[in-house]
Design a protein around this motif. Structure first.
Motif, mmCIF file in Angstrom:
data_model
loop_
_atom_site.group_PDB
_atom_site.id
_atom_site.type_symbol
_atom_site.label_atom_id
_atom_site.label_comp_id
_atom_site.label_asym_id
_atom_site.label_seq_id
_atom_site.Cartn_x
_atom_site.Cartn_y
_atom_site.Cartn_z
ATOM 1 N N ASN A 69 0.856 -1.181 0.000
ATOM 2 C CA ASN A 69 0.000 0.000 0.000
ATOM 3 C C ASN A 69 0.893 1.231 0.000
ATOM 4 O O ASN A 69 1.167 1.825 1.034
ATOM 5 N N ALA A 70 1.389 1.575 -1.161
ATOM 6 C CA ALA A 70 2.288 2.709 -1.312
ATOM 7 C C ALA A 70 1.909 3.448 -2.586
ATOM 8 O O ALA A 70 0.989 3.045 -3.295
ATOM 9 N N SER A 71 2.600 4.518 -2.873
ATOM 10 C CA SER A 71 2.358 5.214 -4.138
ATOM 11 C C SER A 71 3.653 5.206 -4.930
ATOM 12 O O SER A 71 4.744 5.265 -4.366
ATOM 13 N N GLY A 72 3.541 5.077 -6.244
ATOM 14 C CA GLY A 72 4.743 5.020 -7.076
ATOM 15 C C GLY A 72 5.361 3.640 -7.040
ATOM 16 O O GLY A 72 4.695 2.646 -6.803
ATOM 17 N N ALA A 73 6.654 3.588 -7.244
ATOM 18 C CA ALA A 73 7.366 2.310 -7.300
ATOM 19 C C ALA A 73 7.728 1.823 -5.906
ATOM 20 O O ALA A 73 8.060 2.609 -5.025
ATOM 21 N N PHE A 74 7.635 0.512 -5.715
ATOM 22 C CA PHE A 74 8.000 -0.116 -4.445
ATOM 23 C C PHE A 74 9.020 -1.205 -4.751
ATOM 24 O O PHE A 74 8.813 -2.022 -5.652
ATOM 25 N N THR A 75 10.112 -1.243 -4.002
ATOM 26 C CA THR A 75 11.131 -2.278 -4.154
ATOM 27 C C THR A 75 11.104 -3.162 -2.916
ATOM 28 O O THR A 75 11.248 -2.671 -1.790
ATOM 29 N N VAL A 76 10.906 -4.461 -3.135
ATOM 30 C CA VAL A 76 10.816 -5.399 -2.015
ATOM 31 C C VAL A 76 11.987 -6.380 -2.073
ATOM 32 O O VAL A 76 12.369 -6.851 -3.144
ATOM 33 N N THR A 77 12.553 -6.650 -0.918
ATOM 34 C CA THR A 77 13.600 -7.655 -0.804
ATOM 35 C C THR A 77 12.932 -8.969 -0.429
ATOM 36 O O THR A 77 12.349 -9.097 0.653
ATOM 37 N N LEU A 78 12.991 -9.916 -1.354
ATOM 38 C CA LEU A 78 12.422 -11.250 -1.115
ATOM 39 C C LEU A 78 13.405 -12.087 -0.311
ATOM 40 O O LEU A 78 14.622 -11.875 -0.399
ATOM 41 N N PRO A 79 12.921 -13.066 0.455
ATOM 42 C CA PRO A 79 13.845 -13.967 1.152
ATOM 43 C C PRO A 79 14.727 -14.707 0.140
ATOM 44 O O PRO A 79 14.349 -14.892 -1.024
ATOM 45 N N ASN A 80 15.872 -15.145 0.583
ATOM 46 C CA ASN A 80 16.778 -15.908 -0.269
ATOM 47 C C ASN A 80 16.091 -17.226 -0.651
ATOM 48 O O ASN A 80 15.814 -18.063 0.210
ATOM 49 N N ALA A 81 15.809 -17.407 -1.934
ATOM 50 C CA ALA A 81 15.079 -18.591 -2.405
ATOM 51 C C ALA A 81 15.811 -19.887 -2.061
ATOM 52 O O ALA A 81 15.179 -20.920 -1.833
ATOM 53 N N ALA A 82 17.136 -19.846 -1.996
ATOM 54 C CA ALA A 82 17.917 -21.050 -1.691
ATOM 55 C C ALA A 82 17.677 -21.540 -0.266
ATOM 56 O O ALA A 82 17.820 -22.726 0.019
ATOM 57 N N LEU A 83 17.299 -20.636 0.629
ATOM 58 C CA LEU A 83 17.057 -21.025 2.019
ATOM 59 C C LEU A 83 15.651 -21.553 2.258
ATOM 60 O O LEU A 83 15.368 -22.117 3.319
#
Length: 142
Positions: A69-83
């Motif tokens: 729930n933000a305005s404009g672009a949002f950058t999310v750090t996903l968990p490390n898929a390998a873990l």
């Protein structure tokens, strides 16, 4: 083999078991035995959906559903898929915003090379991701 159980805090948990499983038949009854010495288990505890605001944020170890729930672009750090091989994430946007991964680790719904795109800039967009042990695969989306 997957076992469903309830923890003492009443959070549902899924235990993934990777160990030798022995099926025995004694008369007409079947029994299952599990070699506890070689048991490797991973427990994922589901939590309530969490809302991220601002322009960036990270998905935690116990998060399973995220609302942006933000305005404009949002950058999310996903968990490390390998873990987290096999882990599922549910993502939903309730605002007009683009949501991208901070890393090139998202395989699009149609397949192909991993990129960063998660959700386009339309309110109500959602995606369901699953880790394949290397990347986050978009398994379903609108």
């Amino acid at each position: 083999m997957a076992l469903k159980l309830k923890t003492r805090t009443n959070f549902p948990a899924l235990v993934s078991v990777q160990a030798p499983l022995l099926l025995s038949k004694i008369g007409s009854a079947y029994t299952f035995s599990l070699d506890m010495d070689s048991l490797i288990s991973t427990v994922f505890v589901s939590s309530s959906p969490r809302t991220l605001t601002g322009t960036s944020g990270a998905i935690g170890a116990t998060d399973s559903s995220i609302i942006f729930n933000a305005s404009g672009a949002f950058t999310v750090t996903l968990p490390n898929a390998a873990l987290y091989p096999g882990r599922w994430l549910n993502l939903k946007s309730i605002a007009v915003q683009t949501v991208n991964s901070a890393s090139t680790n998202v395989v699009p719904l149609a397949g192909g090379a991993a990129g960063t795109a998660l959700l386009t800039n339309t309110a109500g967009k959602w995606a369901r991701l699953q880790s394949d042990g290397a990347n986050w695969i978009i398994m379903a989306a609108n």
